[in-house]
Scaffold this motif. Structure first.
Motif, PDB file in Angstrom:
ATOM      1  N   PHE A   2      -6.293  -4.761  16.668  1.00 20.32           N
ATOM      2  CA  PHE A   2      -6.666  -6.163  16.624  1.00 20.32           C
ATOM      3  C   PHE A   2      -5.441  -7.047  16.427  1.00 20.32           C
ATOM      4  O   PHE A   2      -5.272  -8.054  17.103  1.00 20.32           O
ATOM      5  N   VAL A   3      -4.587  -6.663  15.494  1.00 22.87           N
ATOM      6  CA  VAL A   3      -3.390  -7.460  15.220  1.00 22.87           C
ATOM      7  C   VAL A   3      -2.486  -7.481  16.435  1.00 22.87           C
ATOM      8  O   VAL A   3      -1.910  -8.505  16.777  1.00 22.87           O
ATOM      9  N   LYS A   4      -2.382  -6.364  17.118  1.00 23.02           N
ATOM     10  CA  LYS A   4      -1.570  -6.304  18.340  1.00 23.02           C
ATOM     11  C   LYS A   4      -2.146  -7.251  19.394  1.00 23.02           C
ATOM     12  O   LYS A   4      -1.414  -7.951  20.083  1.00 23.02           O
ATOM     13  N   GLY A  28      -7.439   1.032   5.436  1.00 27.60           N
ATOM     14  CA  GLY A  28      -6.384   0.510   4.565  1.00 27.60           C
ATOM     15  C   GLY A  28      -5.011   0.920   5.070  1.00 27.60           C
ATOM     16  O   GLY A  28      -4.074   0.129   5.079  1.00 27.60           O
ATOM     17  N   ALA A  29      -4.895   2.167   5.512  1.00 24.13           N
ATOM     18  CA  ALA A  29      -3.631   2.644   6.071  1.00 24.13           C
ATOM     19  C   ALA A  29      -3.288   1.892   7.356  1.00 24.13           C
ATOM     20  O   ALA A  29      -2.132   1.545   7.604  1.00 24.13           O
ATOM     21  N   VAL A  30      -4.299   1.603   8.155  1.00 22.76           N
ATOM     22  CA  VAL A  30      -4.094   0.830   9.385  1.00 22.76           C
ATOM     23  C   VAL A  30      -3.636  -0.584   9.038  1.00 22.76           C
ATOM     24  O   VAL A  30      -2.727  -1.126   9.674  1.00 22.76           O
ATOM     25  N   ALA A  31      -4.225  -1.174   8.020  1.00 23.69           N
ATOM     26  CA  ALA A  31      -3.825  -2.518   7.589  1.00 23.69           C
ATOM     27  C   ALA A  31      -2.375  -2.538   7.115  1.00 23.69           C
ATOM     28  O   ALA A  31      -1.619  -3.452   7.459  1.00 23.69           O
ATOM     29  N   ALA A  33       0.010  -0.461   8.045  1.00 23.73           N
ATOM     30  CA  ALA A  33       0.855  -0.258   9.220  1.00 23.73           C
ATOM     31  C   ALA A  33       0.962  -1.538  10.054  1.00 23.73           C
ATOM     32  O   ALA A  33       2.044  -1.894  10.536  1.00 23.73           O
ATOM     33  N   ALA A  34      -0.146  -2.245  10.218  1.00 18.83           N
ATOM     34  CA  ALA A  34      -0.134  -3.482  11.000  1.00 18.83           C
ATOM     35  C   ALA A  34       0.684  -4.564  10.311  1.00 18.83           C
ATOM     36  O   ALA A  34       1.434  -5.302  10.963  1.00 18.83           O
ATOM     37  N   ASP A  78       1.345   6.671   6.663  1.00 18.31           N
ATOM     38  CA  ASP A  78       2.069   6.685   5.395  1.00 18.31           C
ATOM     39  C   ASP A  78       2.094   5.290   4.773  1.00 18.31           C
ATOM     40  O   ASP A  78       3.041   4.530   4.928  1.00 18.31           O
ATOM     41  N   SER A  79       1.050   4.974   4.036  1.00 16.49           N
ATOM     42  CA  SER A  79       0.929   3.656   3.403  1.00 16.49           C
ATOM     43  C   SER A  79       1.982   3.441   2.330  1.00 16.49           C
ATOM     44  O   SER A  79       2.466   2.324   2.130  1.00 16.49           O
ATOM     45  N   ALA A  80       2.351   4.495   1.640  1.00 18.15           N
ATOM     46  CA  ALA A  80       3.359   4.370   0.580  1.00 18.15           C
ATOM     47  C   ALA A  80       4.691   3.899   1.155  1.00 18.15           C
ATOM     48  O   ALA A  80       5.349   3.023   0.580  1.00 18.15           O
TER      49      ALA A  80
END
Length: 105
Positions: A2-4, A28-31, A33-34, A78-80
């Motif tokens: 969506f962000v793309k 959450g991980a996608v958020a 990364a975006a 990798d959210s961290a």
């Protein structure tokens, strides 16, 4: 994704820099990364019961696969690591009764 789409399609009418991303668990991980990839579009990130990374979750949920995970994991999520590069405000929501993602994750 969506962000793309927002980044490339200005006809959507969304104001750049005012997108607030919300994701739960893998979302959450996608958020994260975006927000890391498109910092000028994202105003804030809200992540509910997300995890540090897929690798860490494998260690937690399937410890028997710990030695094999590098052979099978194609996506890191990798959210961290992403969090270290995010300059936007982040709200993390975690519940102690989540059956999949531990609250400390």
């Amino acid at each position: 994704l969506f962000v793309k789409a927002v980044y490339h399609d200005k006809s959507l009418g969304l104001d750049s820099g005012n997108v607030i991303l919300f994701g739960r668990s893998l979302g959450g991980a996608v958020a994260f990364a975006a927000a890391e990839r498109f910092p000028i579009l994202v105003r804030a990130v809200i992540a509910e019961n997300t995890f540090l990374s897929i690798s860490h979750m494998v260690d937690e949920i399937f410890p028997i696969l710990k030695r094999l995970k590098n052979l099978v994991l194609k996506l890191k999520w990798d959210s961290a690591s992403a969090a270290k590069n995010i300059v936007q405000p982040v709200l993390l929501i975690s519940g102690e009764n989540d059956e999949l993602v531990p609250s400390w994750h």
